[in-house]
Design a protein around this motif. Sequence first.
Motif, PDB file in Angstrom:
ATOM      1  N   SER A 231      55.040 -77.858  87.195  1.00  0.00           N
ATOM      2  CA  SER A 231      54.108 -77.001  87.108  1.00  0.00           C
ATOM      3  C   SER A 231      52.756 -76.908  87.825  1.00  0.00           C
ATOM      4  O   SER A 231      51.848 -76.125  87.620  1.00  0.00           O
ATOM      5  CB  SER A 231      54.027 -76.899  85.533  1.00  0.00           C
TER       6      SER A 231
ATOM      7  N   LEU B  77      48.984 -74.994  91.500  1.00  0.00           N
ATOM      8  CA  LEU B  77      47.809 -75.087  91.564  1.00  0.00           C
ATOM      9  C   LEU B  77      47.249 -75.744  92.691  1.00  0.00           C
ATOM     10  O   LEU B  77      46.294 -75.107  93.472  1.00  0.00           O
ATOM     11  CB  LEU B  77      47.282 -76.183  90.667  1.00  0.00           C
TER      12      LEU B  77
ATOM     13  N   ALA C 295      50.966 -66.304  90.293  1.00  0.00           N
ATOM     14  CA  ALA C 295      51.371 -65.173  89.371  1.00  0.00           C
ATOM     15  C   ALA C 295      52.665 -65.475  89.135  1.00  0.00           C
ATOM     16  O   ALA C 295      53.224 -65.261  87.939  1.00  0.00           O
ATOM     17  CB  ALA C 295      51.173 -63.799  90.082  1.00  0.00           C
TER      18      ALA C 295
ATOM     19  N   GLN D 277      54.245 -68.480  89.193  1.00  0.00           N
ATOM     20  CA  GLN D 277      54.237 -69.654  88.333  1.00  0.00           C
ATOM     21  C   GLN D 277      54.016 -69.323  86.825  1.00  0.00           C
ATOM     22  O   GLN D 277      54.853 -69.715  85.862  1.00  0.00           O
ATOM     23  CB  GLN D 277      53.442 -70.604  88.665  1.00  0.00           C
ATOM     24  N   ILE D 278      52.962 -68.502  86.636  1.00  0.00           N
ATOM     25  CA  ILE D 278      52.619 -68.042  85.219  1.00  0.00           C
ATOM     26  C   ILE D 278      53.873 -67.353  84.637  1.00  0.00           C
ATOM     27  O   ILE D 278      54.296 -67.499  83.443  1.00  0.00           O
ATOM     28  CB  ILE D 278      51.214 -67.257  85.044  1.00  0.00           C
TER      29      ILE D 278
ATOM     30  N   GLU E 141      57.386 -69.731  84.398  1.00  0.00           N
ATOM     31  CA  GLU E 141      57.320 -71.322  83.831  1.00  0.00           C
ATOM     32  C   GLU E 141      57.884 -71.225  82.406  1.00  0.00           C
ATOM     33  O   GLU E 141      58.456 -71.791  81.906  1.00  0.00           O
ATOM     34  CB  GLU E 141      56.013 -71.805  83.675  1.00  0.00           C
TER      35      GLU E 141
ATOM     36  N   PHE F 170      38.160 -75.648  89.246  1.00  0.00           N
ATOM     37  CA  PHE F 170      39.020 -76.915  89.782  1.00  0.00           C
ATOM     38  C   PHE F 170      38.641 -78.212  88.681  1.00  0.00           C
ATOM     39  O   PHE F 170      39.431 -79.027  88.568  1.00  0.00           O
ATOM     40  CB  PHE F 170      39.011 -77.098  91.144  1.00  0.00           C
TER      41      PHE F 170
ATOM     42  N   LEU G  24      39.993 -78.177  85.572  1.00  0.00           N
ATOM     43  CA  LEU G  24      41.625 -78.800  85.587  1.00  0.00           C
ATOM     44  C   LEU G  24      41.380 -80.339  85.810  1.00  0.00           C
ATOM     45  O   LEU G  24      42.230 -80.860  85.069  1.00  0.00           O
ATOM     46  CB  LEU G  24      42.168 -78.186  86.997  1.00  0.00           C
TER      47      LEU G  24
ATOM     48  N   LEU H 171      51.079 -79.299  80.520  1.00  0.00           N
ATOM     49  CA  LEU H 171      51.760 -78.191  80.827  1.00  0.00           C
ATOM     50  C   LEU H 171      51.215 -76.811  80.597  1.00  0.00           C
ATOM     51  O   LEU H 171      50.861 -76.013  81.203  1.00  0.00           O
ATOM     52  CB  LEU H 171      53.089 -78.276  80.182  1.00  0.00           C
TER      53      LEU H 171
ATOM     54  N   GLY I 245      48.670 -76.603  83.764  1.00  0.00           N
ATOM     55  CA  GLY I 245      49.451 -75.948  84.111  1.00  0.00           C
ATOM     56  C   GLY I 245      49.198 -74.323  84.105  1.00  0.00           C
ATOM     57  O   GLY I 245      49.721 -73.733  85.137  1.00  0.00           O
ATOM     58  N   SER I 246      48.809 -73.971  82.960  1.00  0.00           N
ATOM     59  CA  SER I 246      48.970 -72.579  82.430  1.00  0.00           C
ATOM     60  C   SER I 246      47.473 -71.970  82.440  1.00  0.00           C
ATOM     61  O   SER I 246      47.128 -70.823  83.198  1.00  0.00           O
ATOM     62  CB  SER I 246      49.587 -72.373  81.444  1.00  0.00           C
TER      63      SER I 246
ATOM     64  N   VAL J  74      45.340 -72.162  85.625  1.00  0.00           N
ATOM     65  CA  VAL J  74      45.955 -71.389  86.565  1.00  0.00           C
ATOM     66  C   VAL J  74      45.272 -69.783  86.101  1.00  0.00           C
ATOM     67  O   VAL J  74      44.916 -69.200  87.279  1.00  0.00           O
ATOM     68  CB  VAL J  74      47.456 -71.439  86.739  1.00  0.00           C
ATOM     69  N   LEU J  75      45.413 -69.596  84.907  1.00  0.00           N
ATOM     70  CA  LEU J  75      44.944 -68.232  84.396  1.00  0.00           C
ATOM     71  C   LEU J  75      43.491 -68.062  84.799  1.00  0.00           C
ATOM     72  O   LEU J  75      43.023 -66.964  85.222  1.00  0.00           O
ATOM     73  CB  LEU J  75      45.103 -68.003  83.043  1.00  0.00           C
TER      74      LEU J  75
ATOM     75  N   ILE K  25      41.457 -69.669  87.092  1.00  0.00           N
ATOM     76  CA  ILE K  25      41.564 -69.466  88.500  1.00  0.00           C
ATOM     77  C   ILE K  25      41.679 -68.220  89.044  1.00  0.00           C
ATOM     78  O   ILE K  25      41.174 -67.421  89.883  1.00  0.00           O
ATOM     79  CB  ILE K  25      41.979 -70.573  89.458  1.00  0.00           C
ATOM     80  N   PHE K  26      42.791 -67.582  88.612  1.00  0.00           N
ATOM     81  CA  PHE K  26      43.512 -66.360  88.917  1.00  0.00           C
ATOM     82  C   PHE K  26      42.220 -65.156  88.440  1.00  0.00           C
ATOM     83  O   PHE K  26      42.132 -64.591  89.540  1.00  0.00           O
ATOM     84  CB  PHE K  26      44.615 -66.317  88.228  1.00  0.00           C
TER      85      PHE K  26
END
Lengths: 333, 168
Positions: free
Chosen positions: A117, A121, A144, A146-147, A150, B35, B38, B62, B66-67, B70-71, B73-74
């Motif tokens: 996972s 990144l 997108a 991956q979210i 997962e 980052f 993270l 995780l 991992g989530s 990501v959210l 940064i997105f």
Amino acid sequence: MSALGISALKVLAALGLMLGNGVVMIYMLRKVLGHLHIRLGPMHVGWKGTLQTVMDVLKLLTKEDITPRAVDRWLFRIAPAVVFIPSLMAYAALPFSDTWRVTNLDSGLLYTFTALSLVPLGILMAGWASSNKWSLLGGMRAAAQQIAYEVPLLLSVLPIVMLVGSMNLGVIVEAQRGTVLAVIPRWFIMNPLFWPTFVLYSISALVETNQTPFDMSEAESELVGGFATEYSAMKFGLLFLSEFSNQFIVAALTVTLFFGGWTLPWVPEAVSNTFGPLTFMLKTYLVIAVMMWIRGTFPRVRIDQLMQLGWQRLIPISLAWIVISGVVIKVWS
Amino acid sequence: MTETVNGVAFLALAFATIGGAVMMLATRNVVHAAFWLLEVLIATAGLYLLLSAEFLALVQVLVYAGSVTVLVIFTVMITLRRREDAVRPFEPGWGGAIMAALFGGSITFAIAQFTSKMPAGTFPEKTPDVAAFGEKLFTTWMVPFEIASLVLLVALVGAVWWSGGDGQ
């Protein structure tokens, strides 16, 4: 030898496997795709082109490492490592045989998914740092994807964990030893309860590893090369090496979860244990060959279709299947 | 031997956690800050691992690294109109200074006041495995667990409602 030295050697062995696997898989990909397209693939360097990828590695190592002027310097440099390290980490829990493994982790399955996972990144980082629209789009798509996938990936394997009662990959393999009625292997793929699990897992795993038909993050026909566009020489090599390595890990997990891991049915336990690592590698490369077959035959789907499939279909279906298989397991045992 | 290794690992992880947090606040680039966040979350997972809390460490990586990251940064990347907007100027103000002073003061006070009263924890002989953890969670801590999932469900439904759905 001290415990520290042994651990270091194990990590080096995993690294060696990862590098060797990259070389083998690129050759395999070219050959398999070649024959699927009714052409020969590489033929000239070495017997049937076997030395082609070795030469390609040498070429990558000696190429000029270009850093474009507009990039975000630090992130651009770190990104290949951020992609590479989690990919290497994922080897730690894989059981190649009952004794051949880096560690015997109690929650090995969760660990492997956790390591995988982290890869997107790094891809997102590479996409942003390149300061290139195509790269950024590729990175965003990877994130997108991956979210979205997962969750179904983790949920899809839960029925197996429920039946075995452990997340240790070694224990999961042991549960598949032997045969039913002396003929059918006790592999989980033979159990009708896990057929939907297998379908859900395969789709999510292909998406998570950016495999065609789900390789939206580097779709070369629309995004040039996606997140890897601005990378050259060995930085590019690292990005691609971890891509192949992730594919290997997902295939190895498929073998461990559904195809009995290192065990062989119909033969005595001692024989099956001796050839454990060999069996495991053969099975894994067979799964990889099937993945390449999928890659060679299916067209790439659109990103919105992919998102819809993930959020609106796979998550509800995998949740429902957990409930159903939970009831079935409880009633049977 | 193990003591030294653990000590070195702890120092490295503690430095990574605090240093990363400082860097996250100090950097002027929103994407870099994300980052750094993270990095802090992963270093924290390493600290959990040092305490043999394997499952907690994995879930931390995780879910948070991992989530959630990501959210974050997105969202940052999607809301940035131009690439140059990622770098924000440093704008100190009295409001911010007062908030920081209040927060810092209350945290210092709380640490000074309460940590001395808490008993030192003892390390269990054998760390419980995931199965034991699950059993505890679904028997002793059943009600808090259900309340937490209900809160999350409400948040989920609220988010779907907020974003409008197909009709709008």
